[in-house]
Motif scaffolding. Structure first.
Motif, PDB file in Angstrom:
ATOM      1  N   ASP A  22      -2.700   4.698  -2.920  1.00 60.49           N
ATOM      2  CA  ASP A  22      -3.872   4.254  -2.135  1.00 60.49           C
ATOM      3  C   ASP A  22      -4.413   5.420  -1.317  1.00 60.49           C
ATOM      4  OD1 ASP A  22      -3.989   1.222  -2.569  1.00 60.49           O
ATOM      5  OD2 ASP A  22      -1.888   1.559  -2.087  1.00 60.49           O
ATOM      6  N   ASN A  30     -14.237   7.393   9.620  1.00 60.35           N
ATOM      7  CA  ASN A  30     -14.781   6.024   9.766  1.00 60.35           C
ATOM      8  C   ASN A  30     -15.507   5.799  11.094  1.00 60.35           C
ATOM      9  OD1 ASN A  30     -14.285   4.956   7.329  1.00 60.35           O
ATOM     10  ND2 ASN A  30     -12.636   3.576   7.947  1.00 60.35           N
ATOM     11  N   LYS A  89       0.857  -1.198   0.000  1.00 62.04           N
ATOM     12  CA  LYS A  89       0.000   0.000   0.000  1.00 62.04           C
ATOM     13  C   LYS A  89       0.890   1.244   0.000  1.00 62.04           C
ATOM     14  CE  LYS A  89      -4.184  -1.848   0.667  1.00 62.04           C
ATOM     15  NZ  LYS A  89      -5.199  -1.740  -0.396  1.00 62.04           N
ATOM     16  N   GLN A 136      -6.603   7.176  -9.077  1.00 64.16           N
ATOM     17  CA  GLN A 136      -7.257   6.773  -7.819  1.00 64.16           C
ATOM     18  C   GLN A 136      -8.704   6.358  -8.088  1.00 64.16           C
ATOM     19  OE1 GLN A 136      -6.245   9.957  -4.755  1.00 64.16           O
ATOM     20  NE2 GLN A 136      -5.561   8.125  -3.696  1.00 64.16           N
ATOM     21  N   THR A 137      -9.179   5.398  -7.314  1.00 59.44           N
ATOM     22  CA  THR A 137     -10.539   4.866  -7.486  1.00 59.44           C
ATOM     23  C   THR A 137     -11.397   5.214  -6.270  1.00 59.44           C
ATOM     24  OG1 THR A 137     -10.107   2.781  -6.342  1.00 59.44           O
ATOM     25  CG2 THR A 137      -9.494   2.880  -8.672  1.00 59.44           C
ATOM     26  N   GLU A 138     -12.659   4.765  -6.314  1.00 55.73           N
ATOM     27  CA  GLU A 138     -13.592   5.008  -5.198  1.00 55.73           C
ATOM     28  C   GLU A 138     -13.108   4.354  -3.899  1.00 55.73           C
ATOM     29  OE1 GLU A 138     -14.359   3.874  -8.154  1.00 55.73           O
ATOM     30  OE2 GLU A 138     -15.885   5.200  -9.027  1.00 55.73           O
ATOM     31  N   ASN A 139     -12.226   3.360  -4.009  1.00 55.48           N
ATOM     32  CA  ASN A 139     -11.735   2.657  -2.808  1.00 55.48           C
ATOM     33  C   ASN A 139     -10.542   3.361  -2.169  1.00 55.48           C
ATOM     34  OD1 ASN A 139     -13.599   0.608  -3.300  1.00 55.48           O
ATOM     35  ND2 ASN A 139     -12.208  -0.363  -4.765  1.00 55.48           N
ATOM     36  N   ASP A 140     -10.065   4.446  -2.791  1.00 60.84           N
ATOM     37  CA  ASP A 140      -8.879   5.140  -2.290  1.00 60.84           C
ATOM     38  C   ASP A 140      -9.287   6.390  -1.505  1.00 60.84           C
ATOM     39  OD1 ASP A 140      -7.223   3.245  -3.568  1.00 60.84           O
ATOM     40  OD2 ASP A 140      -7.455   4.313  -5.469  1.00 60.84           O
ATOM     41  N   LYS A 167     -12.758  10.886  -7.726  1.00 64.81           N
ATOM     42  CA  LYS A 167     -13.302   9.563  -7.388  1.00 64.81           C
ATOM     43  C   LYS A 167     -13.047   9.127  -5.944  1.00 64.81           C
ATOM     44  CE  LYS A 167     -13.268   7.624 -12.036  1.00 64.81           C
ATOM     45  NZ  LYS A 167     -12.560   6.704 -12.947  1.00 64.81           N
ATOM     46  N   PRO A 168     -11.813   9.295  -5.408  1.00 61.70           N
ATOM     47  CA  PRO A 168     -11.563   8.771  -4.059  1.00 61.70           C
ATOM     48  C   PRO A 168     -12.350   9.517  -2.986  1.00 61.70           C
ATOM     49  CG  PRO A 168      -9.710  10.103  -4.795  1.00 61.70           C
ATOM     50  CD  PRO A 168     -10.610   9.934  -5.969  1.00 61.70           C
ATOM     51  N   ALA A 169     -12.442   8.924  -1.801  1.00 62.73           N
ATOM     52  CA  ALA A 169     -13.070   9.583  -0.652  1.00 62.73           C
ATOM     53  C   ALA A 169     -12.272  10.828  -0.308  1.00 62.73           C
ATOM     54  CB  ALA A 169     -13.100   8.625   0.532  1.00 62.73           C
TER      55      ALA A 169
END
Length: 445
Positions: free
Chosen positions: A172, A258, A104, A205-209, A230-232
């Motif tokens: 990540d 979180n 990561k 970066q994606t939605e999971n990053d 896209k990422p948080a």
């Protein structure tokens, strides 16, 4: 036939790239237009990697399938133009190493504060027991570690020059500290080009990053408004904290992430000052992504020792405090330094100007600076900015002269601040060399 990989520059990142390339079966050639340090020559010989120094042999270089270049070589260099004309991909060490990395990554960039934030994040994760590596602008070569170490996470400091050579690499967790004018000489003096470079940290970066950024930075906010991200997105600010996000409320640093909340008094942070509160928030959020417990995070934020050459309170001589801020290579970094010192200041400045606009420093210089010692080959811009504002603005040509002159101009209770606001390459190897020489001359007083 093995793919031929050519590496331009035989410093830490170049030699690391060569070791990884050799391990992955490339035919490797390393070329450096300057002298290669003996320790790196020994390593290249040990790994049986072909190299040259003191020149770039076009025939050998233009025969490559891929070229990894040192971030210090500008894209306008004739050799890079030739490679571009031939359609040979020119990439950075980080891009190359990323192709083989399975760990990561937390990638940190920004005009200021990125080194402190990188080292602080690494410190937090390491103290919490994670198997973590430190790479990029600090620590060991990323490529070298990918070749020979098995880390689970890397904390990577990235300059705009490194980002410019990155295409398929994906972080990540990306962290963007701030964007202020810097290195404009490398970006055609167009601010948007530099902004675009910094925002490359988000590419792929994606939605999971996760993307962590300073919400108090207008340039970042304006750019985010133009983009689909896209990422948080997790902001940090000196205002009330968002959820998710970090902020300050009633002198407490608070992070919401979180469904968890972390808080501690800003007075308990080991790094004091507004800019360091930002650094602590960014490192704190990045650590919470990796589920570091609140008690571990609090202990690390309270116990971290700062970075050498960054607002390093060094010595007092006859009541005069000497502060080494050699890492301040742009005007904004120097603004933070001047802002954080309450006393009367003798300021050592100068070096290679990167398109600096000194006007933002005027109020602080007027209020706090009693004398300026200009240390550089060309100090004309500093003189034109401050000659009418400060009584004593003098020129010197070596660190020994600079420290002696500053000591002579200072009085008991004053601060001598080395915060150049410029690159160091006219008189020094790099900012570390400049900082070390400063400390050596202060010791000699």
């Amino acid at each position: 036939m093995r793919d031929r990989l050519v590496i331009l520059g035989a410093g830490e990142s170049g030699v690391g790239s060569a070791i990884l390339a050799k391990q992955k079966g490339y035919a490797v050639f390393v070329s450096d237009s300057g002298n290669i340090k003996d320790k790196y020559k020994d390593i290249l010989s040990e790994y049986q990697i072909e190299f040259e120094e003191g020149q770039h042999s076009d025939a050998k270089i233009l025969d490559a399938q891929t070229v990894v270049k040192s971030p210090g070589i500008p894209d306008t260099a004739p050799l890079i133009q030739k490679l571009n004309e031939k359609g040979i991909p020119v990439i950075s060490e980080i891009e190359f190493a990323g192709r083989y990395n399975t760990a990561k990554t937390i990638c940190i960039t920004g005009s200021n504060g990125k080194t402190t934030t990188t080292l602080l994040t690494y410190h937090i994760l390491k103290k919490a027991g994670l198997n973590v590596g430190l790479a990029g602008n600090v620590g060991k070569s990323f490529a070298w570690q990918v070749a020979e170490t098995n880390h689970d996470v890397y904390v990577i400091e990235l300059s705009s020059f490194q980002l410019d050579g990155m295409y398929d690499f994906r972080a990540d967790v990306s962290v963007l500290m701030n964007i202020t004018p810097d290195h404009l000489n490398r970006y055609g003096y167009v601010m948007q080009n530099y902004v675009d470079s910094k925002f490359r940290i988000l590419q792929n970066q994606t939605e999971n990053d996760v993307f962590i950024y300073c919400a108090d930075d207008d340039i970042i906010q304006n750019e985010i408004a133009k983009k689909e991200i896209k990422p948080a997105c997790i902001p940090f600010s000196l205002k009330e904290p968002e959820n998710p996000g970090a902020g300050v409320s009633e002198k407490k640093l608070i992070i919401n992430f979180n469904q968890k909340q972390f808080s501690m008094s800003i007075l308990d942070l080991s790094l004091q000052g507004k800019h360091n509160t930002y650094n602590s928030m960014a490192a704190g959020i990045a650590s919470m992504v990796f589920q570091i417990r609140n008690d571990q995070l609090r202990e690390s934020l309270a116990g971290f020792h700062g970075v050498e050459h960054r607002l390093e309170r060094f010595l007092k001589v006859h009541g005069i405090e000497f502060i080494n801020d050699s890492k301040a290579t742009n005007v904004n970094s120097t603004w933070y330094a001047l802002e954080s010192i309450p006393k009367s200041i003798v300021w050592i400045a100068g070096g290679i100007d990167k398109g600096n606009d000194y006007s933002m420093l005027n109020p602080l210089v007027k209020e706090k600076v009693k004398a300026i010692v200009c240390l550089g080959k060309d100090n004309a811009k500093i003189h034109s900015a401050f000659d009418g504002l400060v009584k004593n603005v003098i020129d010197v040509s070596s660190m020994e002269e600079a420290v002696k002159a500053a000591y002579y101009l200072a009085r008991n209770g004053d601060t001598v601040l080395l915060s150049p606001a410029c690159a160091s390459f006219d008189l020094f190897e790099n900012y570390e060399d400049r900082g070390k020489q400063f400390k050596e001359q202060v010791r000699n007083l």
